[in-house]
Design a protein around this motif. Structure first.
Motif, mmCIF file in Angstrom:
data_model
loop_
_atom_site.group_PDB
_atom_site.id
_atom_site.type_symbol
_atom_site.label_atom_id
_atom_site.label_comp_id
_atom_site.label_asym_id
_atom_site.label_seq_id
_atom_site.Cartn_x
_atom_site.Cartn_y
_atom_site.Cartn_z
ATOM 1 N N SER A 94 1.188 -1.506 0.029
ATOM 2 C CA SER A 94 -0.259 0.777 0.269
ATOM 3 C C SER A 94 0.597 0.908 -0.177
ATOM 4 N N ALA A 95 2.018 1.129 0.831
ATOM 5 C CA ALA A 95 2.969 2.246 1.047
ATOM 6 C C ALA A 95 4.122 2.668 -0.472
ATOM 7 N N ALA A 101 2.047 6.511 -6.669
ATOM 8 C CA ALA A 101 0.792 7.676 -7.384
ATOM 9 C C ALA A 101 1.172 8.826 -7.096
ATOM 10 N N ALA A 102 2.001 9.428 -5.308
ATOM 11 C CA ALA A 102 2.505 10.515 -5.213
ATOM 12 C C ALA A 102 3.713 11.423 -6.007
ATOM 13 N N ARG A 103 4.168 10.229 -6.679
ATOM 14 C CA ARG A 103 5.224 10.709 -7.670
ATOM 15 C C ARG A 103 4.174 11.272 -9.637
ATOM 16 N N VAL A 104 3.802 10.575 -9.123
ATOM 17 C CA VAL A 104 2.991 10.987 -10.846
ATOM 18 C C VAL A 104 2.946 12.065 -10.462
ATOM 19 N N ALA A 192 14.696 13.978 -3.262
ATOM 20 C CA ALA A 192 14.119 14.651 -2.370
ATOM 21 C C ALA A 192 12.561 13.535 -2.462
ATOM 22 N N ALA A 193 12.209 12.839 -3.457
ATOM 23 C CA ALA A 193 11.611 11.302 -4.079
ATOM 24 C C ALA A 193 12.220 10.719 -2.909
#
Length: 220
Positions: A94-95, A101-104, A192-193
């Motif tokens: 899930s993480a 999704a956050a990167r996209v 940062a990612a």
């Protein structure tokens, strides 16, 4: 021919002993089997039998219950590690999905507003760079229109000095480096990612009990 008596045969004897005057010295232990019972005696025997049967049934039920509880505890003890592994795997997956999704979403947002991180940094560093006579902005894609927007952001942040721009094609989209008289700041979306991913991995590992602590002073 002489007949022999069986080996387990016992000669008949009287248990009651008498003295010379005919008085009983030792009474016989023999008690004849009772062949008839009064109704009250029958009821008492039936009640006693019921009580003993009930006690035996309760004891057997308690024993079966104890065995069942022990079996359930053993089964749970065997299942808990597997369930913990399944739950941990679910959290990790899930993480990973949320991070992807956050990167996209972040990439799409940076494409539409590439100077967004720079604007946020300038607003945050307003007081630090306010007294500096010169601010160097190093980034890629510093077209004149972009430079004008950055100039306006600096003015809004309270910076009154000179802003110098340095084009650096090697920097990725939305990345930048700021330099002023007594300080420096930089931002790289990919780095940062990676820091966020490392922090998330360590947090998940902490839940599983085998975390590696973050280096001192690490941030996002």
């Amino acid at each position: 021919m002489t007949d022999h008596a069986p080996l387990n045969a016992r000669p008949f004897s009287f248990d009651t002993e008498f003295d010379g005057s005919g008085s009983v010295v030792r009474a016989s232990d023999f008690r004849p089997t009772k062949r008839a019972y009064m109704p009250s005696e029958v009821e008492a025997l039936v009640a006693q039998a019921r009580f003993e049967a009930r006690e035996a049934a309760l004891a057997e039920a308690a024993s079966i219950e104890a065995m069942a509880v022990a079996a359930i505890g053993q089964a749970m003890g065997q299942a808990i590690p597997a369930l913990a592994h399944v739950a941990q795997t679910h959290r990790e997956q899930s993480a990973a999905l949320a991070l992807a999704a956050a990167r996209v979403i972040a990439a799409a947002a940076l494409e539409r507003l590439p100077i967004g991180p720079l604007q946020s940094a300038l607003e945050t560093l307003g007081q630090e760079i306010d007294g500096s006579p010169r601010l160097v902005v190093r980034a890629s894609g510093l077209a004149p229109a972009v430079q004008e927007k950055i100039q306006a952001v600096c003015v809004d942040a309270g910076f009154t000095g000179m802003v110098a721009f340095r084009e650096d094609p090697g920097l990725p989209l939305a990345a930048f480096q700021l330099e002023w008289a007594d300080g420096r700041a930089d931002f790289d979306p990919e780095a940062a990612a990676e820091r966020i991913s490392t922090a998330l991995t360590n947090a998940l590992a902490a839940e599983a009990g085998h975390a590696e602590s973050l280096p001192h002073g690490s941030d996002f």
